[in-house]
Design a protein around this motif. Sequence first.
Motif, short mmCIF file in Angstrom:
data_model
loop_
_atom_site.label_atom_id
_atom_site.label_comp_id
_atom_site.label_asym_id
_atom_site.label_seq_id
_atom_site.Cartn_x
_atom_site.Cartn_y
_atom_site.Cartn_z
N GLY A 44 0.80 -1.22 0.00
CA GLY A 44 0.00 0.00 0.00
C GLY A 44 0.83 1.27 0.00
O GLY A 44 0.29 2.37 0.04
N VAL A 45 2.14 1.13 -0.05
CA VAL A 45 3.02 2.31 -0.07
C VAL A 45 2.75 3.16 -1.31
O VAL A 45 2.74 4.40 -1.24
CB VAL A 45 4.50 1.90 0.01
N ALA A 46 2.49 2.52 -2.43
CA ALA A 46 2.22 3.26 -3.67
C ALA A 46 1.01 4.17 -3.50
O ALA A 46 1.03 5.33 -3.92
CB ALA A 46 2.00 2.29 -4.83
N ASP A 47 -0.03 3.66 -2.87
CA ASP A 47 -1.24 4.47 -2.65
C ASP A 47 -0.97 5.63 -1.70
O ASP A 47 -1.46 6.73 -1.92
CB ASP A 47 -2.37 3.59 -2.11
N VAL A 48 -0.20 5.38 -0.66
CA VAL A 48 0.10 6.43 0.32
C VAL A 48 0.91 7.56 -0.34
O VAL A 48 0.61 8.75 -0.16
CB VAL A 48 0.86 5.86 1.54
N VAL A 49 1.93 7.18 -1.10
CA VAL A 49 2.75 8.19 -1.78
C VAL A 49 1.92 8.94 -2.83
O VAL A 49 2.01 10.16 -2.95
CB VAL A 49 4.01 7.55 -2.41
N ALA A 50 1.10 8.21 -3.57
CA ALA A 50 0.24 8.84 -4.58
C ALA A 50 -0.72 9.82 -3.91
O ALA A 50 -0.93 10.93 -4.43
CB ALA A 50 -0.53 7.78 -5.35
N ASP A 51 -1.29 9.44 -2.77
CA ASP A 51 -2.18 10.36 -2.03
C ASP A 51 -1.43 11.62 -1.62
O ASP A 51 -1.95 12.72 -1.72
CB ASP A 51 -2.75 9.68 -0.79
N GLY A 52 -0.20 11.44 -1.15
CA GLY A 52 0.61 12.60 -0.74
C GLY A 52 0.88 13.55 -1.89
O GLY A 52 0.79 14.77 -1.73
N SER A 81 20.40 3.63 -10.47
CA SER A 81 20.17 3.25 -11.87
C SER A 81 18.81 3.76 -12.35
O SER A 81 17.82 3.69 -11.63
CB SER A 81 20.21 1.72 -11.97
N ASN A 82 18.78 4.25 -13.56
CA ASN A 82 17.51 4.76 -14.11
C ASN A 82 16.49 3.63 -14.26
O ASN A 82 15.29 3.85 -14.10
CB ASN A 82 17.73 5.51 -15.42
N THR A 83 16.94 2.43 -14.52
CA THR A 83 16.02 1.29 -14.61
C THR A 83 15.44 0.98 -13.24
O THR A 83 14.24 0.74 -13.11
CB THR A 83 16.75 0.06 -15.17
N ALA A 84 16.29 0.98 -12.22
CA ALA A 84 15.81 0.74 -10.86
C ALA A 84 14.84 1.83 -10.43
O ALA A 84 13.82 1.56 -9.78
CB ALA A 84 16.99 0.65 -9.90
N THR A 85 15.13 3.06 -10.79
CA THR A 85 14.24 4.17 -10.47
C THR A 85 12.86 3.94 -11.09
O THR A 85 11.84 4.11 -10.42
CB THR A 85 14.83 5.50 -11.00
N ALA A 86 12.83 3.54 -12.35
CA ALA A 86 11.55 3.29 -13.01
C ALA A 86 10.80 2.17 -12.31
O ALA A 86 9.59 2.28 -12.08
CB ALA A 86 11.78 2.96 -14.48
N LEU A 87 11.50 1.10 -11.96
CA LEU A 87 10.83 -0.02 -11.29
C LEU A 87 10.24 0.38 -9.94
O LEU A 87 9.18 -0.11 -9.56
CB LEU A 87 11.81 -1.18 -11.10
N ILE A 88 10.91 1.27 -9.24
CA ILE A 88 10.39 1.73 -7.95
C ILE A 88 9.18 2.63 -8.15
O ILE A 88 8.20 2.56 -7.40
CB ILE A 88 11.49 2.48 -7.17
N LEU A 89 9.23 3.49 -9.16
CA LEU A 89 8.18 4.50 -9.33
C LEU A 89 6.99 4.06 -10.18
O LEU A 89 5.94 4.73 -10.16
CB LEU A 89 8.79 5.78 -9.90
N ILE A 90 7.09 2.97 -10.89
CA ILE A 90 5.96 2.51 -11.71
C ILE A 90 4.70 2.27 -10.88
O ILE A 90 3.63 2.79 -11.23
CB ILE A 90 6.34 1.28 -12.56
N PRO A 91 4.77 1.52 -9.78
CA PRO A 91 3.52 1.31 -9.01
C PRO A 91 2.96 2.60 -8.42
O PRO A 91 1.74 2.77 -8.34
CB PRO A 91 3.92 0.32 -7.92
N ILE A 92 3.83 3.51 -8.04
CA ILE A 92 3.38 4.80 -7.50
C ILE A 92 2.68 5.60 -8.60
O ILE A 92 1.62 6.20 -8.37
CB ILE A 92 4.56 5.58 -6.90
N THR A 93 3.25 5.60 -9.78
CA THR A 93 2.67 6.33 -10.91
C THR A 93 1.31 5.75 -11.31
O THR A 93 0.37 6.50 -11.59
CB THR A 93 3.64 6.32 -12.10
#
Length: 167
Positions: A44-52, A81-93
Amino acid sequence: LLCAVGMVLFQVVSVPQAHRSMNWTTLILVAAMIPLSDAITSTGVADVVADGILDSIGDLGPIAVMSAIFLITAVFGQVISNTATALILIPITISLAVEAGYSPMALLMCLNVAAAAALLTPIATPANLMVMEPAGYKFTDYWKLGLAVMAIYYLVAVFLVPVFWPI
């Protein structure tokens, strides 16, 4: 991938040479980020960050949301790494798009362009790091051209992406 397999099949390079040329650090980093990306969604971290993010700038419209995605991705992309960044931020996006009622595809394309804009440090992209020493570059040299190019990436991500993938 097909070219790499073809080079081995046609004996342009041997299998041991191909293994030696692989950047194992990057491969392991990306592989390790995939479960982290899944965990960000499942906990649920993605939802919390998205809400913020939406609470902070959601009223400013889709351009502000895309700008925030670009900025967050660009900052993280300079230090990991830009690839790692994308993988972390995809669910948040994706959570951000769903909660805001925007097209996930438009926001994900913005994220992809921003992840490709890892130009300000040699750490961000393996190619930057590989040419740094042989070319005699200093760490600070990447800012000189990288900032101008990153501004172009920003314009593409925020203003051109919505033309092809409507928000």
